[in-house]
Write a protein that holds these residues in place. Structure first.
Motif: not given
Ligand code: 9Z3
Length: 320
Positions: A71, A73, A75, A240-241, A267
């Motif tokens: 990540s 940061g 977003r 949710k990623l 996403n």
């Molecule tokens: C995200 O899904 C954000 O949109 C990103 C953005 C981290 C993909 P960037 O910082 O990317 O712009 O490069 N954030 C949450 C990611 C996450 O780890 N979620 C957990 C999961 O999916 C739940 S808290 O299980």
């Protein structure tokens, strides 16, 4: 049997206290956040807490190696700008050195290449900015200064996982006084795994001991006490990623059913700049950035914030 259920909020709170030492500055930052929320809440303004950036998890206590994630940061930083444009006051809880609102646009630029000297009168030297090297800098600077002057942005940094977890709890408690005027926008990519201090080797792991096997514990799911105990009236958005798009929506729905918060922004790693789905209990909005929009400099965060700000308005009217 609260401790047998990893999602039970009492169990999560217990683990936070027992396994993650509270950094000494958290109480002080909590007071700042509470004052910020109180001031803006009294003015009728909404306050959003944005989390942003990745986390790194050490493998040794005198850390040489750690596990990190992708990540940047971006977003979170872009969303902060769009929330400010939409009239929100913003607490920006971000990882040290991840992208920051406004300056993010110039993150890849060598600043010194955009500066030159101009001789002023009487031997005085001035430094000039080449605006071609820093596209849009005048407008960005104007917006940045206006935001600073109005005190609408409160930046809070974290470095370690422990800091992140304790600051999230502190922020939730600090914002609870403004009830449904508070939004949580949890865009940080927080590690799911960590090595507890008690199980971590002190010194650098020796490669002479052969291949490395590590066992990591699950990080407690903070969403559970956040929604139930710390900020029960707030409008809460998690992210949710996934890398596999075929499971994305099912996972988003499962998160909603588990934590019972208001929405999940879903996403996929490779397409996250151009597509997200905002999933609620009874709706799904697919937000897409067209090539034409991307060329004009439109960002998907503008669409996300537009969608969520409208949903927040509706939420506030139902939870006044
Ligand atoms: C995200 O899904 C954000 O949109 C990103 C953005 C981290 C993909 P960037 O910082 O990317 O712009 O490069 N954030 C949450 C990611 C996450 O780890 N979620 C957990 C999961 O999916 C739940 S808290 O299980």
């Amino acid at each position: 049997m609260a401790h047998s259920d990893p999602l039970a909020s009492a169990a999560v709170e217990g683990r936070l206290c027992e396994e993650f030492a509270m950094p000494s500055h958290v109480e002080e930052v909590k007071k700042l956040m509470a004052a910020f929320a109180g001031q803006h809440g009294a003015a009728g303004r909404r306050v959003v807490l944005i989390t942003s950036g990745g986390t790194k998890v050490p493998l040794e206590s005198r850390t040489v190696r750690f596990l990190d994630n992708f990540s940047s940061g971006r977003r979170g930083a872009s969303s902060a700008e769009h929330f400010l444009d939409a009239g929100y006051a913003v607490i920006f809880l971000h990882r040290h050195r991840s992208l920051y609102p406004y300056t993010r646009r110039y993150a890849g630029v060598n600043l010194l290449d955009s500066l030159s000297f101009e001789q002023g009168g009487e031997g005085a030297e001035r430094v000039l900015v080449d605006q071609q090297q820093l596209p849009g800098i005048a407008a960005v600077l104007r917006r940045y200064q206006a935001v600073k002057a109005t005190g609408l942005l409160l930046p809070v940094e974290f470095s370690t996982l422990s800091e992140y977890l304790h600051l999230l709890k502190a922020s939730a408690q600090a914002l609870s006084s403004i009830g449904s005027h508070a939004m949580f926008y949890l865009a940080a990519a927080v590690s799911d795994f960590y090595i507890p201090a008690s199980e971590m080797p002190e010194h650098k792991i020796q490669s002479s001991n052969g291949p490395l096997q590590i066992s990591m514990k699950m990080v407690p799911k903070m969403l559970s006490p956040l929604v139930k105990n710390w900020a029960p009236k707030a409008f809460v958005i998690s992210f949710k990623l996934e890398t596999d798009s075929s499971i994305l929506l099912e996972r988003a729905r499962r998160a909603l059913a588990t934590y019972k918060h208001q929405a999940v922004v879903a996403n996929v790693l490779d397409t996250r700049r151009g597509y997200v789905a905002v999933v609620t209990e009874d709706s799904r909005h697919e937000l897409v950035l067209t090539d034409e929009e991307a060329q004009k400099g439109v960002e998907i965060e503008e669409k996300i914030i537009c969608n969520l700000a409208a949903a927040h308005t509706q939420f506030m009217s139902q939870h006044a």
